[in-house]
Design a protein around this motif. Structure first.
Motif, PDB file in Angstrom:
ATOM      1  N   ALA A 262       1.492  -1.136  -0.124  1.00  0.00           N
ATOM      2  CA  ALA A 262       0.325  -0.321  -0.151  1.00  0.00           C
ATOM      3  C   ALA A 262       0.741   1.046   0.095  1.00  0.00           C
ATOM      4  O   ALA A 262      -0.023   2.488  -0.489  1.00  0.00           O
ATOM      5  CB  ALA A 262      -0.599  -0.100   1.266  1.00  0.00           C
ATOM      6  N   PHE A 263       2.027   1.225   0.600  1.00  0.00           N
ATOM      7  CA  PHE A 263       2.727   2.386   0.624  1.00  0.00           C
ATOM      8  C   PHE A 263       3.705   2.570  -0.279  1.00  0.00           C
ATOM      9  O   PHE A 263       3.785   3.456  -0.933  1.00  0.00           O
ATOM     10  CB  PHE A 263       3.642   2.447   2.458  1.00  0.00           C
ATOM     11  N   VAL A 264       4.379   1.649  -1.024  1.00  0.00           N
ATOM     12  CA  VAL A 264       5.268   1.502  -2.310  1.00  0.00           C
ATOM     13  C   VAL A 264       4.437   1.581  -3.155  1.00  0.00           C
ATOM     14  O   VAL A 264       4.148   2.676  -3.881  1.00  0.00           O
ATOM     15  CB  VAL A 264       6.684   0.572  -1.765  1.00  0.00           C
ATOM     16  N   ASN A 265       3.691   0.199  -3.661  1.00  0.00           N
ATOM     17  CA  ASN A 265       3.507   0.242  -5.482  1.00  0.00           C
ATOM     18  C   ASN A 265       2.101   0.926  -5.865  1.00  0.00           C
ATOM     19  O   ASN A 265       2.003   1.140  -6.264  1.00  0.00           O
ATOM     20  CB  ASN A 265       2.812  -1.365  -4.734  1.00  0.00           C
ATOM     21  N   HIS A 266       1.389   0.922  -4.257  1.00  0.00           N
ATOM     22  CA  HIS A 266      -0.075   2.153  -5.077  1.00  0.00           C
ATOM     23  C   HIS A 266       0.392   3.691  -4.093  1.00  0.00           C
ATOM     24  O   HIS A 266       0.303   4.054  -5.225  1.00  0.00           O
ATOM     25  CB  HIS A 266      -0.316   1.145  -2.630  1.00  0.00           C
ATOM     26  N   ARG A 267       0.419   3.387  -3.788  1.00  0.00           N
ATOM     27  CA  ARG A 267       1.599   5.193  -3.093  1.00  0.00           C
ATOM     28  C   ARG A 267       2.121   5.960  -4.259  1.00  0.00           C
ATOM     29  O   ARG A 267       1.984   6.270  -4.732  1.00  0.00           O
ATOM     30  CB  ARG A 267       1.898   5.290  -2.211  1.00  0.00           C
ATOM     31  N   MET A 268       2.818   4.810  -4.847  1.00  0.00           N
ATOM     32  CA  MET A 268       4.298   5.117  -5.535  1.00  0.00           C
ATOM     33  C   MET A 268       3.637   5.795  -6.693  1.00  0.00           C
ATOM     34  O   MET A 268       4.196   6.245  -7.696  1.00  0.00           O
ATOM     35  CB  MET A 268       4.953   4.595  -5.485  1.00  0.00           C
ATOM     36  N   MET A 269       3.262   4.482  -7.702  1.00  0.00           N
ATOM     37  CA  MET A 269       2.894   4.556  -8.962  1.00  0.00           C
ATOM     38  C   MET A 269       1.474   4.402  -9.386  1.00  0.00           C
ATOM     39  O   MET A 269       0.721   5.516 -10.207  1.00  0.00           O
ATOM     40  CB  MET A 269       3.346   3.251  -9.385  1.00  0.00           C
ATOM     41  N   ALA A 270       0.672   3.478  -8.470  1.00  0.00           N
ATOM     42  CA  ALA A 270      -0.930   3.478  -8.753  1.00  0.00           C
ATOM     43  C   ALA A 270      -1.788   5.050  -8.535  1.00  0.00           C
ATOM     44  O   ALA A 270      -2.805   5.126  -9.801  1.00  0.00           O
ATOM     45  CB  ALA A 270      -1.609   1.859  -7.956  1.00  0.00           C
ATOM     46  N   ILE A 271      -1.360   5.575  -7.276  1.00  0.00           N
ATOM     47  CA  ILE A 271      -2.382   6.449  -7.021  1.00  0.00           C
ATOM     48  C   ILE A 271      -2.018   8.048  -8.400  1.00  0.00           C
ATOM     49  O   ILE A 271      -2.867   8.475  -8.115  1.00  0.00           O
ATOM     50  CB  ILE A 271      -1.692   7.359  -5.205  1.00  0.00           C
ATOM     51  N   PRO A 272      -1.015   8.233  -8.093  1.00  0.00           N
ATOM     52  CA  PRO A 272      -0.268   8.676  -9.347  1.00  0.00           C
ATOM     53  C   PRO A 272      -0.883   8.840 -10.782  1.00  0.00           C
ATOM     54  O   PRO A 272      -1.554   9.997 -11.493  1.00  0.00           O
ATOM     55  CB  PRO A 272       1.175   9.473  -9.365  1.00  0.00           C
ATOM     56  N   ALA A 273      -1.341   7.599 -10.774  1.00  0.00           N
ATOM     57  CA  ALA A 273      -1.676   7.170 -12.804  1.00  0.00           C
ATOM     58  C   ALA A 273      -2.972   7.654 -12.204  1.00  0.00           C
ATOM     59  O   ALA A 273      -3.859   7.734 -13.035  1.00  0.00           O
ATOM     60  CB  ALA A 273      -1.057   5.825 -13.212  1.00  0.00           C
ATOM     61  N   THR A 274      -3.529   7.254 -10.920  1.00  0.00           N
ATOM     62  CA  THR A 274      -4.957   7.190 -11.196  1.00  0.00           C
ATOM     63  C   THR A 274      -5.616   8.630 -10.914  1.00  0.00           C
ATOM     64  O   THR A 274      -6.709   9.119 -11.623  1.00  0.00           O
ATOM     65  CB  THR A 274      -5.975   6.296  -9.518  1.00  0.00           C
ATOM     66  N   ALA A 275      -4.740   9.515 -10.060  1.00  0.00           N
ATOM     67  CA  ALA A 275      -5.035  10.438 -10.634  1.00  0.00           C
ATOM     68  C   ALA A 275      -5.838  11.314 -11.505  1.00  0.00           C
ATOM     69  O   ALA A 275      -6.408  12.130 -11.827  1.00  0.00           O
ATOM     70  CB  ALA A 275      -4.209  11.526  -9.404  1.00  0.00           C
ATOM     71  N   ILE A 276      -4.673  11.299 -12.457  1.00  0.00           N
ATOM     72  CA  ILE A 276      -4.850  11.445 -13.596  1.00  0.00           C
ATOM     73  C   ILE A 276      -6.386  11.114 -14.296  1.00  0.00           C
ATOM     74  O   ILE A 276      -6.682  11.777 -15.021  1.00  0.00           O
ATOM     75  CB  ILE A 276      -3.864  10.887 -15.064  1.00  0.00           C
ATOM     76  N   ASP A 277      -6.850   9.347 -14.304  1.00  0.00           N
ATOM     77  CA  ASP A 277      -8.066   8.975 -14.487  1.00  0.00           C
ATOM     78  C   ASP A 277      -8.986   9.748 -14.113  1.00  0.00           C
ATOM     79  O   ASP A 277      -9.994  10.152 -14.924  1.00  0.00           O
ATOM     80  CB  ASP A 277      -7.476   7.299 -14.431  1.00  0.00           C
ATOM     81  N   VAL A 278      -8.926   9.980 -12.290  1.00  0.00           N
ATOM     82  CA  VAL A 278      -9.758  10.706 -11.890  1.00  0.00           C
ATOM     83  C   VAL A 278     -10.039  11.618 -12.370  1.00  0.00           C
ATOM     84  O   VAL A 278     -11.201  12.804 -12.744  1.00  0.00           O
ATOM     85  CB  VAL A 278      -9.283  10.691 -10.533  1.00  0.00           C
ATOM     86  N   TYR A 279      -9.136  12.597 -12.399  1.00  0.00           N
ATOM     87  CA  TYR A 279      -8.963  13.890 -13.067  1.00  0.00           C
ATOM     88  C   TYR A 279      -9.863  14.242 -14.395  1.00  0.00           C
ATOM     89  O   TYR A 279     -10.609  15.539 -14.898  1.00  0.00           O
ATOM     90  CB  TYR A 279      -8.109  15.172 -13.421  1.00  0.00           C
ATOM     91  N   THR A 280      -9.311  13.531 -15.274  1.00  0.00           N
ATOM     92  CA  THR A 280      -9.825  13.665 -16.433  1.00  0.00           C
ATOM     93  C   THR A 280     -11.453  13.117 -16.707  1.00  0.00           C
ATOM     94  O   THR A 280     -12.063  13.690 -17.794  1.00  0.00           O
ATOM     95  CB  THR A 280      -8.759  12.086 -17.228  1.00  0.00           C
ATOM     96  N   ASP A 281     -11.734  12.162 -15.372  1.00  0.00           N
ATOM     97  CA  ASP A 281     -12.844  12.168 -15.901  1.00  0.00           C
ATOM     98  C   ASP A 281     -13.836  13.163 -15.286  1.00  0.00           C
ATOM     99  O   ASP A 281     -15.117  14.241 -15.762  1.00  0.00           O
ATOM    100  CB  ASP A 281     -13.627  10.567 -14.724  1.00  0.00           C
ATOM    101  N   PHE A 282     -14.108  13.400 -14.140  1.00  0.00           N
ATOM    102  CA  PHE A 282     -13.929  15.280 -13.489  1.00  0.00           C
ATOM    103  C   PHE A 282     -14.284  16.088 -14.946  1.00  0.00           C
ATOM    104  O   PHE A 282     -15.819  16.601 -14.881  1.00  0.00           O
ATOM    105  CB  PHE A 282     -13.784  15.112 -12.178  1.00  0.00           C
ATOM    106  N   PHE A 283     -13.247  16.551 -14.882  1.00  0.00           N
ATOM    107  CA  PHE A 283     -12.426  17.883 -16.479  1.00  0.00           C
ATOM    108  C   PHE A 283     -13.918  17.403 -17.881  1.00  0.00           C
ATOM    109  O   PHE A 283     -13.612  18.835 -18.319  1.00  0.00           O
ATOM    110  CB  PHE A 283     -12.246  18.336 -16.171  1.00  0.00           C
TER     111      PHE A 283
END
Length: 429
Positions: A262-283
């Motif tokens: 959760a701290f490394v694989n998820h936080r380091m790469m998955a969360i920043p990539a998911t943020a692009i996905d979420v922001y693209t969807d919202f806007f």
């Protein structure tokens, strides 16, 4: 390959580890694998830029951004969020290239009109250490809790301290103390370098931030890598090593490796990539910000959103206070998918300024002193990184640092792999 395999493991909703992947819109469908491989394989050609570019601060940051965009292109093929996925992928890939071109290839030095002497540099390092002690002491007077990492979210919202102190903590923890640590190592003042690490660790019970707990260990890790490998290789290993270790730990220990995953694989790469996905969807369905998310811009322009974007995303997607990188904020949220590459190119020019102000410094010194910003920039807008976290202060310190002290050090005793010897300076034509 490691990033994609890690995301496949994170998408396993039958045997989830650490969190439910469907909450973060992380999926994997084997029938769409050929599309994902084509998208990621095509974008992987961008990695050739890293074989031609010399090391710089932009190289460090750029490689991390490249990996996040690659991860987003993978997730984009499987996500359940509803927007124009082809346009989103093309915009992200083009934005990555637009960022990398200035960040990798603009590094001509800025003439130092004022430079510290060796004695002044040593005094500056001591002053930073003492200032850090004062900031930590004042912060501890307002907030000090010894809390397990898994419980920090129960208490973090209850932390209260003056706004100016919050700014100082961000600048001290991200810019000043890592710079002092790198400086003390360069000057062989190892006891003082150790004191910096202890002081950084003391910021955890004050801020209840995982980054604060992670920083001293990460600085030591980057220092070790800078002594073992050439700088560009050290950058790659600094990302490859932790993610690969997470996959190995899950294979060996299963759910017992949940905290690390959760701290490394998820936080380091998955969360920043998911943020692009979420922001693209919202806007794709809401008004753009046109940079009104920058606090001082609200004094000059009206804004459709009266609260921070992180709060807005939490209310909409229930993922926590969801900050995002410049790709999602200065890019997608501010000007939309079509014009995001232009805004991101401007951000790349800012990083290129950091390259120019640090030109002539040893690669190892830049690696260690700027290490935390490679991670901060993946999760925080560029404007916030420059001001709240003190990246602008670090750029100024790099400009003032005397290059001669590293040349003297290299002449007396060459360090391992040469990474603390002064880097050759490319002169402008």
């Amino acid at each position: 390959m490691v990033c994609c395999v890690s995301l496949i493991r994170r998408a396993d909703y039958k045997y989830p580890i650490a969190f439910d992947p469907t909450t973060f819109h992380i999926f994997f469908r084997p029938e769409l694998l050929h599309i994902a491989l084509f998208a990621v394989g095509s974008f992987a050609l961008v990695s050739l830029l890293f074989t031609f570019a010399r090391f710089s601060f932009g190289y460090f940051v750029g490689f991390y951004f490249y990996s996040v965009v690659l991860s987003y292109l993978w997730l984009n093929c499987f996500t359940d969020l509803n927007y124009n996925h082809r346009l989103g992928g093309l915009s992200a890939a083009t934005s990555a290239v637009a960022f990398l071109l200035p960040a990798l290839f603009i590094s001509a030095p800025v003439r130092q009109r004022y430079v510290l002497t060796a004695t002044q540099f040593d005094r500056l390092l001591v002053a930073i250490l003492l200032f850090g002690v004062a900031v930590v002491a004042f912060s501890a007077a307002y907030n000090f809790r010894l809390v397990a990492v898994v419980d920090i979210y129960e208490f973090r919202d209850k932390l209260v301290s003056p706004v100016i102190l919050n700014y100082l903590v961000g600048i001290v923890s991200s810019a000043l103390l890592p710079f002092a640590f790198a400086g003390f190592v360069a000057r062989r003042a190892y006891w003082r370098a150790g004191a910096v690490l202890v002081l950084l660790l003391c910021l955890y019970p004050v801020t209840l931030s995982k980054v604060a707990l992670f920083t001293p260990f990460y600085l030591v890790g980057i220092l070790v890598l800078s002594r073992m490998f050439e700088a560009r290789t050290a950058v790659v290993v600094s990302l490859l090593g932790p993610i690969l270790a997470g996959l190995v730990l899950v294979y060996l220990f299963g759910a017992k490796a949940a905290l690390y995953l959760a701290f490394v694989n998820h936080r380091m790469m998955a969360i920043p990539a998911t943020a692009i996905d979420v922001y693209t969807d919202f806007f794709s369905r809401h008004d753009l910000t046109y940079f009104c998310q920058i606090s001082f811009s609200k004094y000059f322009m009206s804004c459709p959103y009266q609260e921070p974007l992180s709060i807005l995303m939490e209310r909409t997607y229930k993922l926590g206070n969801f900050n995002a990188s410049l790709l999602a904020t200065e890019g997608i949220a501010s000007v939309g998918l079509l014009f995001a590459p232009i805004a991101v190119f401007a951000c790349g020019l800012v990083i290129a300024l950091g390259n120019r102000l640090s030109a002539g410094l040893p690669a190892g010194f830049i690696l260690v002193s700027g290490a935390i910003f490679a991670h901060i920039l993946l999760n925080v807008p560029l404007t916030t990184t420059l001001l709240t976290h003190g990246a602008a202060v670090l750029f100024l310190l790099w400009y003032l640092t005397p290059r001669a002290i590293f040349q003297q050090h290299a002449a007396s005793e060459p360090p391992l792999r040469g990474t603390y010897a002064a880097a050759p300076v490319s002169r402008p034509a």
